[in-house]
Design a protein around this motif. Structure first.
Motif, PDB file in Angstrom:
ATOM      1  N   THR A 150       0.829  -1.236   0.096  1.00 21.82           N
ATOM      2  CA  THR A 150      -0.075  -0.042   0.058  1.00 21.82           C
ATOM      3  C   THR A 150       0.790   1.423   0.237  1.00 21.82           C
ATOM      4  O   THR A 150       0.544   2.069  -0.789  1.00 21.82           O
ATOM      5  CB  THR A 150      -0.964   0.053   1.280  1.00 21.82           C
ATOM      6  OG1 THR A 150      -1.610  -1.171   1.238  1.00 21.82           O
ATOM      7  CG2 THR A 150      -1.916   1.129   1.155  1.00 21.82           C
ATOM      8  N   GLU A 208       9.692   3.403   7.067  1.00 22.86           N
ATOM      9  CA  GLU A 208       9.577   2.089   7.538  1.00 22.86           C
ATOM     10  C   GLU A 208      10.170   1.800   8.754  1.00 22.86           C
ATOM     11  O   GLU A 208      11.358   1.712   8.823  1.00 22.86           O
ATOM     12  CB  GLU A 208      10.112   1.266   6.476  1.00 22.86           C
ATOM     13  CG  GLU A 208       9.879  -0.198   6.639  1.00 22.86           C
ATOM     14  CD  GLU A 208       8.584  -1.048   7.113  1.00 22.86           C
ATOM     15  OE1 GLU A 208       7.465  -0.739   6.550  1.00 22.86           O
ATOM     16  OE2 GLU A 208       8.787  -1.481   8.475  1.00 22.86           O
ATOM     17  N   SER A 228       3.536  -7.798   3.368  1.00 23.16           N
ATOM     18  CA  SER A 228       3.775  -7.838   1.906  1.00 23.16           C
ATOM     19  C   SER A 228       4.848  -8.662   1.532  1.00 23.16           C
ATOM     20  O   SER A 228       4.940  -9.061   0.498  1.00 23.16           O
ATOM     21  CB  SER A 228       3.978  -6.395   1.458  1.00 23.16           C
ATOM     22  OG  SER A 228       2.711  -5.530   1.905  1.00 23.16           O
ATOM     23  N   GLN A 275      -1.716 -14.701  -3.610  1.00 25.49           N
ATOM     24  CA  GLN A 275      -3.003 -14.509  -4.307  1.00 25.49           C
ATOM     25  C   GLN A 275      -3.620 -13.430  -4.676  1.00 25.49           C
ATOM     26  O   GLN A 275      -4.037 -12.568  -3.652  1.00 25.49           O
ATOM     27  CB  GLN A 275      -3.889 -15.498  -3.578  1.00 25.49           C
ATOM     28  CG  GLN A 275      -3.313 -16.900  -3.169  1.00 25.49           C
ATOM     29  CD  GLN A 275      -4.486 -18.063  -2.883  1.00 25.49           C
ATOM     30  OE1 GLN A 275      -5.673 -17.522  -2.667  1.00 25.49           O
ATOM     31  NE2 GLN A 275      -4.162 -19.143  -2.605  1.00 25.49           N
ATOM     32  N   VAL A 281      -3.291  -8.422  -1.598  1.00 22.99           N
ATOM     33  CA  VAL A 281      -2.236  -8.336  -2.477  1.00 22.99           C
ATOM     34  C   VAL A 281      -2.778  -7.574  -3.889  1.00 22.99           C
ATOM     35  O   VAL A 281      -1.758  -6.953  -4.290  1.00 22.99           O
ATOM     36  CB  VAL A 281      -2.059  -9.653  -2.871  1.00 22.99           C
ATOM     37  CG1 VAL A 281      -1.133  -9.920  -4.239  1.00 22.99           C
ATOM     38  CG2 VAL A 281      -1.277 -10.604  -1.809  1.00 22.99           C
TER      39      VAL A 281
HETATM   40  C1  LIG Z   1       0.359 -15.077   6.196  1.00 26.51           C
HETATM   41  C2  LIG Z   1      -0.741 -13.912   5.331  1.00 26.51           C
HETATM   42  C3  LIG Z   1      -1.165 -14.361   4.064  1.00 26.51           C
HETATM   43  C4  LIG Z   1      -1.778 -13.763   3.368  1.00 26.51           C
HETATM   44  N1  LIG Z   1      -2.185 -14.136   2.106  1.00 26.51           N
HETATM   45  C5  LIG Z   1      -2.957 -13.212   1.170  1.00 26.51           C
HETATM   46  C6  LIG Z   1      -3.188 -13.660  -0.233  1.00 26.51           C
HETATM   47  O1  LIG Z   1      -3.112 -14.725  -0.558  1.00 26.51           O
HETATM   48  N2  LIG Z   1      -3.794 -12.654  -1.197  1.00 26.51           N
HETATM   49  C7  LIG Z   1      -4.314 -11.647  -0.257  1.00 26.51           C
HETATM   50  O2  LIG Z   1      -4.785 -10.673  -1.380  1.00 26.51           O
HETATM   51  N3  LIG Z   1      -3.680 -10.837   0.559  1.00 26.51           N
HETATM   52  C8  LIG Z   1      -3.216 -11.880   1.457  1.00 26.51           C
HETATM   53  N4  LIG Z   1      -2.732 -11.200   2.848  1.00 26.51           N
HETATM   54  C9  LIG Z   1      -2.763  -9.767   3.150  1.00 26.51           C
HETATM   55  C10 LIG Z   1      -1.878  -9.097   2.327  1.00 26.51           C
HETATM   56  O3  LIG Z   1      -0.415  -9.621   2.728  1.00 26.51           O
HETATM   57  C11 LIG Z   1      -1.890  -7.606   2.859  1.00 26.51           C
HETATM   58  O4  LIG Z   1      -3.326  -7.131   2.980  1.00 26.51           O
HETATM   59  C12 LIG Z   1      -0.912  -6.709   2.238  1.00 26.51           C
HETATM   60  O5  LIG Z   1       0.223  -7.227   2.146  1.00 26.51           O
HETATM   61  C13 LIG Z   1      -0.993  -5.495   2.938  1.00 26.51           C
HETATM   62  O6  LIG Z   1       0.102  -4.435   2.493  1.00 26.51           O
HETATM   63  P1  LIG Z   1       0.199  -3.124   3.253  1.00 26.51           P
HETATM   64  O7  LIG Z   1       1.279  -2.658   2.687  1.00 26.51           O
HETATM   65  O8  LIG Z   1      -1.165  -2.517   3.512  1.00 26.51           O
HETATM   66  O9  LIG Z   1       0.714  -3.529   4.725  1.00 26.51           O
HETATM   67  P2  LIG Z   1       2.086  -4.398   5.304  1.00 26.51           P
HETATM   68  O10 LIG Z   1       2.868  -5.046   4.172  1.00 26.51           O
HETATM   69  O11 LIG Z   1       1.692  -5.097   6.536  1.00 26.51           O
HETATM   70  O12 LIG Z   1       3.077  -3.057   5.639  1.00 26.51           O
HETATM   71  C14 LIG Z   1       2.711  -2.175   6.882  1.00 26.51           C
HETATM   72  C15 LIG Z   1       4.083  -1.806   7.057  1.00 26.51           C
HETATM   73  O13 LIG Z   1       3.960  -0.705   8.176  1.00 26.51           O
HETATM   74  C16 LIG Z   1       4.969  -0.700   8.878  1.00 26.51           C
HETATM   75  N5  LIG Z   1       4.940   0.277  10.018  1.00 26.51           N
HETATM   76  C17 LIG Z   1       3.820  -0.141  11.115  1.00 26.51           C
HETATM   77  N6  LIG Z   1       4.055   0.696  11.970  1.00 26.51           N
HETATM   78  C18 LIG Z   1       5.123   1.642  11.718  1.00 26.51           C
HETATM   79  C19 LIG Z   1       5.581   2.738  12.160  1.00 26.51           C
HETATM   80  N7  LIG Z   1       5.175   3.552  13.344  1.00 26.51           N
HETATM   81  N8  LIG Z   1       6.573   3.555  11.447  1.00 26.51           N
HETATM   82  C20 LIG Z   1       7.071   2.944  10.418  1.00 26.51           C
HETATM   83  N9  LIG Z   1       6.684   1.904   9.908  1.00 26.51           N
HETATM   84  C21 LIG Z   1       5.572   1.222  10.496  1.00 26.51           C
HETATM   85  C22 LIG Z   1       5.333  -1.940   9.308  1.00 26.51           C
HETATM   86  O14 LIG Z   1       6.622  -2.403   9.625  1.00 26.51           O
HETATM   87  C23 LIG Z   1       5.014  -2.777   7.943  1.00 26.51           C
HETATM   88  O15 LIG Z   1       6.151  -3.158   6.963  1.00 26.51           O
HETATM   89  C24 LIG Z   1      -2.159 -12.356   3.726  1.00 26.51           C
HETATM   90  C25 LIG Z   1      -1.548 -11.650   4.650  1.00 26.51           C
HETATM   91  C26 LIG Z   1      -0.701 -12.727   5.637  1.00 26.51           C
HETATM   92  C27 LIG Z   1      -0.400 -12.302   7.014  1.00 26.51           C
END
Ligand SMILES: Cc1cc2nc3c(=O)[nH]c(=O)nc-3n(C[C@H](O)[C@H](O)[C@H](O)COP(=O)(O)OP(=O)(O)OC[C@H]3O[C@@H](n4cnc5c(N)ncnc54)[C@H](O)[C@@H]3O)c2cc1C
Length: 465
Positions: free
Chosen positions: A68, A88, A97, A103, A408
């Protein structure tokens, strides 16, 4: 990693398997990636801009370097000429991520189309469907471009009925998808699932959706990192935001290496959002642990017994579903629910449950050696749908989160929408863009107690009743 970057990042703190967002103050500082198959096979992580090492004045800060946050930075640069500063806490894309099942599905939260209609009525549901279709198109364009290298395997998504009694419900959902939304889903019987998809011994049939692509989770994240930096974004790792105050309309974000002052802040911290980060996101998400395992590469006889005909995504119809697939190097990956608390995440019973799930589907894989096992915190919102939102029109704070394990694909579009609202553009009038993440309210202290009651109930519903 290049030698010039190494001293600034080193030594890195080890990965903490017991980390728990409801208990710990934050996701840590400069921690290593979880030991996932994706991180293990993605090659050298891309360079980043190292930790914040002085006070800085910037235009837009994005907090969180997952899909995101990175998509937000990419779209801010590409479409609005804004070179964001991404902060980060740990290593790049340290959260979900680099831990997911890879998927990409045609969804944005946990709700089905029938539930969209119940909640919003048919007109809004149709516009929401159009948004998700547009998102998949944009995602396909991104992963098809020269900038992204993530081993995509297309072939649609198989939603597999794990019990016969689920089939009528699945047939109804399939008819609704096709008749109301003009989609091209198809029902398959058990034999067709075995012929076209895999010899999943639990399968009683499936709904096949034409959109469904498997990707390499960390390669996707690392490609986003490279692209965001190529477009001019700065990505500062090992830079957790630990304090936040607003002085004359300017955000002052405290990190261990210096204060970052910014005109606007976009939060992309998902299930790892520290409760103390900002009151607008406090207790708005329920972090739920999901775990995942990857076997050793299958032998020919095992491949033959499992009968995989596709490498595209498969999920089953359990409430706490299994998501699984054959990987490009002939390993099998499967994931599902895990522990309730971070402290219990290493309890072998959770791994045993997942193994049991694998064996029930593919008896030939009983007791197969595992090469990888990991877990991560999924960001489940109170109403099971994400929000991309500016909670207070007078404040330049924005967020995108709450995909509930379906981020994803949609996180790419969420980043695009988040970039649009940060840049002051109007975005479609849909409930996920026009309302705040609902609060858990009075239930907040009892959420885990609720989970302890609900998990056995889901088990009963899924397996016995
Ligand atoms: C085991 C598992 C399997 C999954 N499988 C699927 C799938 O197959 N298909 C699908 O669509 N979705 C799946 N998901 C969900 C998907 O991975 C997430 O919806 C997606 O990666 C979210 O991305 P994001 O960037 O929003 O959050 P994230 O990738 O979680 O990133 C958030 C980041 O914020 C950082 N952060 C937090 N607080 C702070 C702070 N105070 N200062 C600086 N940095 C900070 C963290 O360190 C982290 O790196 C799965 C999730 C998991 C856990």
């Amino acid at each position: 990693m290049s030698n010039t970057l190494r001293p600034r990042h080193w030594p890195r703190a080890s990965y903490d398997p017991k980390y728990d967002p409801l208990v710990d103050a934050g996701p840590g500082h400069n921690r290593d990636h979880a030991p996932t198959y994706w991180v293990g096979t993605a090659g050298t992580p891309p360079e980043d801009d190292g930790p914040v090492s002085r006070d800085m004045d910037v235009d837009v800060v994005v907090v969180g370097s997952g899909y995101t946050g990175l998509s937000t930075a990419i779209h801010l640069a590409k479409e609005h000429g804004i070179k964001a500063t991404v902060l980060e806490a740990n290593t790049v894309a340290w959260g979900c991520s680099t831990r997911n099942g890879g998927q990409a599905q045609i969804s944005s939260g946990r709700l089905k189309r029938s539930q969209w209609i119940e909640r919003w009525g048919v007109d809004v549901a149709k516009r929401m469907h159009a948004e998700v279709c547009e998102a998949f198109e944009m995602f396909n364009e991104m992963i098809g471009s020269d900038d992204i290298d993530c081993d995509p395997k297309t072939g649609g998504h198989y939603y597999i009925a794990h019990r016969a009694k689920v089939m009528p419900r699945l047939e109804k959902e399939c008819a609704l998808l096709n008749e109301t939304f003009g989609y091209g889903a198809k029902m398959l019987n058990r034999e067709e699932v075995h012929e076209r998809c895999a010899r999943d011994m639990e399968a009683h049939g499936a709904m096949w959706e034409p959109d469904g692509t498997s990707i390499h989770a960390a390669k996707l994240a690392f490609s986003y990192v490279r692209l965001a930096r190529k477009l001019g974004a700065q990505i500062h790792t090992a830079s957790p935001v630990m304090g936040w105050k607003v002085v004359e309309g300017v955000h002052h974000l405290t990190t261990p290496g210096g204060t970052v002052r910014a005109r606007a802040v976009a939060l992309a911290t998902a299930g790892y959002t520290p409760p103390g980060l900002n009151y607008r996101t406090k207790h708005r998400l329920m972090p739920i642990l999901s775990n995942s395992i990857v076997t050793r590469p299958l032998e020919d006889d095992e491949l033959e017994a499992c009968g995989f005909q596709t490498k595209s995504p498969l999920t089953d119809t359990r409430t706490l579903r299994h998501y699984y697939r054959l990987l490009p190097d002939n390993r099998v990956q499967i994931g599902s629910r895990s522990a309730i608390t971070g402290r219990d995440a290493e309890n072998p019973k959770h791994l045993a449950l997942l193994r049991k799930g694998l064996h029930r589907k593919f008896p030939a894989l009983t007791d197969i050696d595992l090469d990888y096992s990991w877990w991560g915190w999924v960001d489940v919102s109170h109403d099971m749908m994400p929000r991309i939102f500016q909670p207070d029109p007078d404040r330049t704070v924005y967020y995108a989160m709450g995909y509930g394990g379906n981020g994803v694909m949609y996180s790419a579009q969420a980043g695009k929408r988040l970039a649009q609202i940060v840049a002051g553009q109007k975005i479609p009038d849909l409930p996920i863009f026009t309302s705040a993440l609902p609060s858990h309210g009075l239930l907040t202290p009892f959420r885990r107690m609720g989970q302890r009651i609900l998990y056995p109930w889901y088990y009963l519903k899924d397996e016995i009743l």
